[in-house]
Design a protein around this motif. Sequence first.
Motif, short mmCIF file in Angstrom:
data_model
loop_
_atom_site.label_atom_id
_atom_site.label_comp_id
_atom_site.label_asym_id
_atom_site.label_seq_id
_atom_site.Cartn_x
_atom_site.Cartn_y
_atom_site.Cartn_z
N ALA A 114 87.12 44.32 93.42
CA ALA A 114 88.35 44.17 94.20
C ALA A 114 88.14 44.63 95.64
O ALA A 114 88.66 44.03 96.58
N PHE A 115 87.35 45.69 95.80
CA PHE A 115 87.03 46.21 97.12
C PHE A 115 86.38 45.12 97.98
O PHE A 115 86.70 44.96 99.15
N LEU A 116 85.48 44.34 97.35
CA LEU A 116 84.80 43.27 98.08
C LEU A 116 85.75 42.14 98.42
O LEU A 116 85.73 41.60 99.53
N GLN A 117 86.59 41.82 97.46
CA GLN A 117 87.50 40.68 97.68
C GLN A 117 88.43 40.95 98.86
O GLN A 117 88.69 40.06 99.67
N GLU A 118 88.89 42.21 98.96
CA GLU A 118 89.79 42.54 100.06
C GLU A 118 89.10 42.46 101.42
O GLU A 118 89.76 42.30 102.44
N ARG A 119 87.77 42.64 101.41
CA ARG A 119 87.06 42.74 102.69
C ARG A 119 86.18 41.54 103.00
O ARG A 119 85.52 41.52 104.05
N ILE A 120 86.15 40.56 102.11
CA ILE A 120 85.21 39.45 102.28
C ILE A 120 85.42 38.73 103.60
O ILE A 120 84.46 38.31 104.25
N ALA A 121 86.67 38.64 104.06
CA ALA A 121 86.93 37.96 105.33
C ALA A 121 86.24 38.70 106.49
O ALA A 121 85.69 38.07 107.40
N GLY A 122 86.24 40.01 106.43
CA GLY A 122 85.57 40.82 107.46
C GLY A 122 84.07 40.61 107.46
O GLY A 122 83.45 40.45 108.51
N PHE A 123 83.47 40.63 106.24
CA PHE A 123 82.02 40.40 106.14
C PHE A 123 81.69 39.01 106.69
O PHE A 123 80.72 38.82 107.41
N ASN A 124 82.51 38.05 106.33
CA ASN A 124 82.28 36.66 106.73
C ASN A 124 82.39 36.52 108.26
O ASN A 124 81.62 35.79 108.89
N HIS A 125 83.32 37.24 108.83
CA HIS A 125 83.48 37.24 110.28
C HIS A 125 82.18 37.70 110.95
O HIS A 125 81.70 37.09 111.91
N ASP A 126 81.60 38.75 110.39
CA ASP A 126 80.37 39.30 110.96
C ASP A 126 79.17 38.38 110.71
O ASP A 126 78.18 38.45 111.43
N ALA A 127 79.27 37.55 109.69
CA ALA A 127 78.16 36.66 109.33
C ALA A 127 78.00 35.51 110.34
O ALA A 127 77.14 34.66 110.18
N ARG A 143 75.00 37.69 112.24
CA ARG A 143 73.79 38.16 111.56
C ARG A 143 73.86 37.74 110.09
O ARG A 143 74.94 37.48 109.57
N PRO A 144 72.68 37.69 109.43
CA PRO A 144 72.67 37.22 108.04
C PRO A 144 73.31 38.21 107.07
O PRO A 144 73.10 39.41 107.17
N TRP A 145 74.07 37.66 106.15
CA TRP A 145 74.77 38.46 105.15
C TRP A 145 74.48 37.91 103.76
O TRP A 145 74.37 36.71 103.58
N ILE A 146 74.40 38.83 102.81
CA ILE A 146 74.42 38.39 101.41
C ILE A 146 75.47 39.21 100.65
O ILE A 146 75.52 40.42 100.77
N VAL A 147 76.34 38.49 99.95
CA VAL A 147 77.34 39.14 99.13
C VAL A 147 77.16 38.61 97.71
O VAL A 147 77.10 37.40 97.50
N VAL A 148 77.01 39.54 96.75
CA VAL A 148 76.85 39.11 95.35
C VAL A 148 77.98 39.69 94.52
O VAL A 148 78.27 40.88 94.58
N VAL A 149 78.65 38.83 93.78
CA VAL A 149 79.69 39.32 92.87
C VAL A 149 79.46 38.74 91.48
O VAL A 149 78.81 37.72 91.31
N ASP A 150 80.01 39.44 90.49
CA ASP A 150 79.97 38.92 89.12
C ASP A 150 81.08 37.89 88.95
O ASP A 150 82.19 38.08 89.46
N LEU A 151 80.76 36.84 88.21
CA LEU A 151 81.80 35.85 87.90
C LEU A 151 82.81 36.45 86.92
O LEU A 151 84.01 36.24 87.03
N ASP A 152 82.29 37.26 85.98
CA ASP A 152 83.13 37.82 84.91
C ASP A 152 83.96 36.71 84.27
O ASP A 152 83.47 35.62 84.06
N ARG A 153 85.27 37.01 83.99
CA ARG A 153 86.12 35.97 83.40
C ARG A 153 87.16 35.50 84.43
O ARG A 153 88.18 34.94 84.09
N ASP A 154 86.86 35.77 85.71
CA ASP A 154 87.85 35.50 86.75
C ASP A 154 88.03 34.00 87.03
O ASP A 154 89.08 33.58 87.50
N ALA A 155 86.98 33.22 86.81
CA ALA A 155 87.09 31.79 87.10
C ALA A 155 86.23 31.04 86.09
O ALA A 155 85.38 31.62 85.43
N GLU A 156 86.47 29.75 85.98
CA GLU A 156 85.72 28.95 85.04
C GLU A 156 84.25 28.83 85.46
O GLU A 156 83.35 28.97 84.66
#
Lengths: 389, 204
Positions: free
Chosen positions: B44-57, B60-73
């Motif tokens: 959840a911490f990442l989801q709230e901030r992903i727009a900020g990371f993306n802005h910075d990308a 410079r190069p960024w990598i963000v890794v998240v688990d799919l879990d059961r959140d989406a198909e």
Amino acid sequence: MKDAASSTLIFRRLRLENWRNFTQVDVDLQNRVFLVGPNASGKSNLLDVFRFLHDIVSVGGGFQEAAGPQRGGVTKLRSLSARRYPDIVIEVHIGSHDLPNAWEYELRFSQDNQRRPIIKKERVSHAGVELWTRPDADDEKDPERLTQTYLEQINVNREFRDVADFFRSIRYLHVVPQLVRDPDRSIGRSNDPYGGDLLEQIARTPEKTRNAWLRRIEAVLRVAVPQLKELQFDRDKASGAPHLKGKYEHWRPQGAWQNEEQFSDGTLRLLGLLWATLEGSGPLLLEEPELSLHPEVVTHLPQMFARMQSRTGRQLILSTHSPSILADPSIGLDEAFLLLPEHEGTTVRPVRRFQQIVSLLEGGLSLPDAVMPFTRPAKAEQLPLFATR
Amino acid sequence: MTPTGLAGCFSAAVEGVLDEAVLRRILIDLDLGLDRVFGQRGKAFLQERIAGFNHDARFRPWIVVVDLDRDAECPAALVANWLPQRAHLMCFRVAVRELESWLLADTEALAGFLGICKILIPARPDQLDDPKQVLVSLGEKARRAEIRRDLVPRPASGRSIGPGYTSRMLEFVQDHWRPAAAEINSDSLRRCRARLRDLGRKLS
């Protein structure tokens, strides 16, 4: 397969009556114990029970010292919520993975009319069978005997010396960086839980072991304090006083050596913490190990301790205010305890007994998310207003 | 060693400690560097901030890794939801279902580490519902007692992993796990590596 960890003794149950700010406590303990609660809820007082047991059997200690001068006497130890003058009771069950109910030790005491601590009952059981209980016939004849526990007497404790040895193996650590730097301000240079004797302890360790441990500590410190390149033990040529020196990367090509007086608070605390995990095999009591450390370093402490325990089986009992420590997802709901001040004294319960915490965790919250609101002061929002006038 | 130039040196955001180690291992394997690491406080911490990371990308190069879990198909659905407009230096990867499936995918190394027979490890980890649970139950069969004790929770703890799970898995990732061997069994890892390789080429 047999390994060292499965025969290591730990405290498996703790029962208290009228100890400091606890009227009644009865909890099962696991290999790890995390104590959380508001300020002044008694986390240190709970740790002090184990230090008390250690003090009874330690050299220069004994029951009279531990319950007397060391802690300001029985009246200071007795719960303020207690009515009249009831006895203080400490009962511990000790066992290992292989032998869960190896020992039980119970001590019930009060004070006599000269305000000396006096034993009302002392009992030891082994594997569920009572070995003896006091007062016995000899005590009836000579009540003076009740000023000393059997535990501290080498000539009578042969049968249950394991218990005394176990209590003696308890280590308490709450490094105060100022005392490491300036041991003359500490209470003494041996057995000082505040780190005043840390350098002496390091000095006493046989050279080969000491060097091996310092290398391991150096490796960890280099992660947390990257500019620190090397750690060495040294003795002052003139006074013989032990010192630690660290080589710091520097604008000079050779770097610069500094001794412990110039180490940062965080470096000294981490150093003390690492030394304590290597030294000894009995229960390790830690008071807020997160102090002065970067949250990122703190995050890794639970797993660092887990590795220590996996190797030695040694019990770890710590108090904390740190969400980073509690965030470790392996901390069991029977390993974290919530201390809550209530009308009749502070209660101690494992978090699994709090229905709301369990249900929040099932709903996907982390342990600190669910627990910390229980520990914050009820009117924390008033604090910023303090400086308004 | 981490490359010192800005190019080829990634900033990263991850869910936890283990995720960082896995990412580090993947990047080293591809001769890419890791610079700053953000997050480590769950998804959840990442989801709230992903727009900020993306802005910075954009810079410079960024990598963000998240688990799919059961959140989406499927990963695509999660990506569309989290990051509709991806910056050109952003590499956003979704592990199916969890990062642990990437670890299970190096069957040989894992079997060696746990001291178990290779055939016990599921061949298609991306299809597992709960890879972490599978890893823990493989831990129950581990040859060494201390590994079993570290990985497997006591029933009364009310937790899904044992006390030394994270540190044992860190050890596995750092000393044994081979991303190149693992990608053969995990499509989501293979895609992650391919995308990082592309981005690395673009930067050099």
